[in-house]
Design a protein around this motif. Structure first.
Motif, PDB file in Angstrom:
ATOM      1  N   CYS A  53       0.849  -1.194   0.000  1.00 38.86           N
ATOM      2  CA  CYS A  53       0.000   0.000   0.000  1.00 38.86           C
ATOM      3  C   CYS A  53       0.883   1.242   0.000  1.00 38.86           C
ATOM      4  O   CYS A  53       1.817   1.352   0.794  1.00 38.86           O
ATOM      5  N   HIS A  55       0.765   5.432   0.118  1.00 37.23           N
ATOM      6  CA  HIS A  55      -0.042   6.627   0.331  1.00 37.23           C
ATOM      7  C   HIS A  55       0.281   7.670  -0.738  1.00 37.23           C
ATOM      8  O   HIS A  55       1.427   7.790  -1.183  1.00 37.23           O
ATOM      9  N   THR A  93      -3.336   4.529  -1.651  1.00 38.77           N
ATOM     10  CA  THR A  93      -4.363   4.898  -0.690  1.00 38.77           C
ATOM     11  C   THR A  93      -4.604   6.401  -0.690  1.00 38.77           C
ATOM     12  O   THR A  93      -3.667   7.194  -0.761  1.00 38.77           O
ATOM     13  N   GLU A  96      -4.062   7.617   4.464  1.00 39.79           N
ATOM     14  CA  GLU A  96      -2.973   6.772   4.946  1.00 39.79           C
ATOM     15  C   GLU A  96      -3.471   5.809   6.025  1.00 39.79           C
ATOM     16  O   GLU A  96      -4.193   6.182   6.939  1.00 39.79           O
ATOM     17  N   GLY A  97      -3.063   4.537   5.890  1.00 39.79           N
ATOM     18  CA  GLY A  97      -3.438   3.523   6.860  1.00 39.79           C
ATOM     19  C   GLY A  97      -4.813   2.937   6.636  1.00 39.79           C
ATOM     20  O   GLY A  97      -5.259   2.071   7.399  1.00 39.79           O
ATOM     21  N   SER A  98      -5.496   3.395   5.594  1.00 35.97           N
ATOM     22  CA  SER A  98      -6.850   2.898   5.313  1.00 35.97           C
ATOM     23  C   SER A  98      -6.814   1.927   4.140  1.00 35.97           C
ATOM     24  O   SER A  98      -5.763   1.669   3.551  1.00 35.97           O
ATOM     25  N   GLU A  99      -7.976   1.373   3.841  1.00 39.67           N
ATOM     26  CA  GLU A  99      -8.126   0.535   2.659  1.00 39.67           C
ATOM     27  C   GLU A  99      -8.994   1.242   1.620  1.00 39.67           C
ATOM     28  O   GLU A  99      -9.694   0.610   0.829  1.00 39.67           O
ATOM     29  N   ARG A 241       8.267   5.201   3.292  1.00 40.09           N
ATOM     30  CA  ARG A 241       7.093   5.201   4.157  1.00 40.09           C
ATOM     31  C   ARG A 241       6.003   4.326   3.557  1.00 40.09           C
ATOM     32  O   ARG A 241       4.840   4.690   3.552  1.00 40.09           O
TER      33      ARG A 241
END
Length: 242
Positions: A53, A55, A93, A96-99, A241
């Motif tokens: 993934c 960002h 994404t 950030e940190g999501s789906e 990152r």
């Protein structure tokens, strides 16, 4: 000399590489420890791919370090080299940190993504590990696309995409870039027990550059360099990152 982000030189003693691998990063490089668990998982489970993934801010900031580090580190795990060819799937994404992912139709029309993939091509081996065909194309020609230096011709290709027209000079540049990627793939796999010939031939055919480039030409250059003694070292990359 500099070859797409790699420092390439002859060994001082001019010894032949023979059956000794030509490592891009040494066995004690910290990147190997960073990805050791990932490689073990891929090996133990015989995975044929890995989804990463990314960002959107990484694309905006031009951060490409992860694959540029992971692929050289993977050279020290030769048993998974072939199973991971065309195996890296990138999902972009929005948060950030999501789906919540951007659809392919979005990022495949954005110049910043073209430039991002082309920057990733500073490590030419990514061409053999990215799953998405368009992403591989952006690695090779993303700078030309972003600069709108190619012409869009009438009609669509077999994948339903607009067909592009390149000048002869541009085709020669693309062929040289692909030559370097294929050459490095041969060096990367040297003494690994895996022969990437069929994948190199398929890559040349996929980019329709067989009139400008052949496996035999690439192999001849690789063989000459290996027999003359070859040393590789990757240039340091920026922060990551993923």
């Amino acid at each position: 000399m500099i070859r797409y982000g790699l420092i390439v030189g002859s060994l001082q003693e001019k010894m032949k590489n023979g059956n000794t691998p030509v490592y891009i990063i040494p066995k004690d490089a910290p990147e190997i420890d960073t990805y050791r668990g990932t490689f073990k998982y891929l090996d133990d489970n015989k995975c044929q791919g890995l989804t990463l993934c990314v960002h959107q801010d990484m694309v905006k900031d031009g951060q490409v370090a992860m694959l540029q580090e992971m692929i050289p580190a993977m050279q020290h795990y030769p048993q998974i080299i072939e199973q991971m060819i065309l195996g890296f799937e990138l999902k972009f994404t929005e948060i950030e940190g999501s789906e919540i992912f951007f659809p392919d139709t979005y990022w495949k029309r954005e110049a910043q993504y073209y430039r991002w993939f082309h920057k990733m091509f500073n490590m030419p081996l990514v061409l053999f590990y990215l799953h998405d065909e368009d992403a591989r194309f952006y690695c090779l020609a993303g700078d030309m696309l972003a600069d709108k230096a190619v012409t869009i011709t009438e009609g669509l290709d077999r994948g339903g995409r607009s067909t592009l027209g390149f000048t002869m000079a541009q085709v020669n540049i693309l062929a040289a870039r692909l030559h370097n990627a294929c050459w490095l793939m041969l060096v990367y796999c040297h003494a690994s027990g895996f022969d990437p010939k069929s994948y190199i031939e398929a890559m040349i055919a996929n980019f329709d550059l067989h009139k400008k480039l052949s496996y035999e030409t690439v192999y001849k250059a690789y063989k000459k360099d290996i027999e003359g003694g070859l040393n590789l070292m990757i240039k340091p990359a920026g922060p990551k990152r993923f």
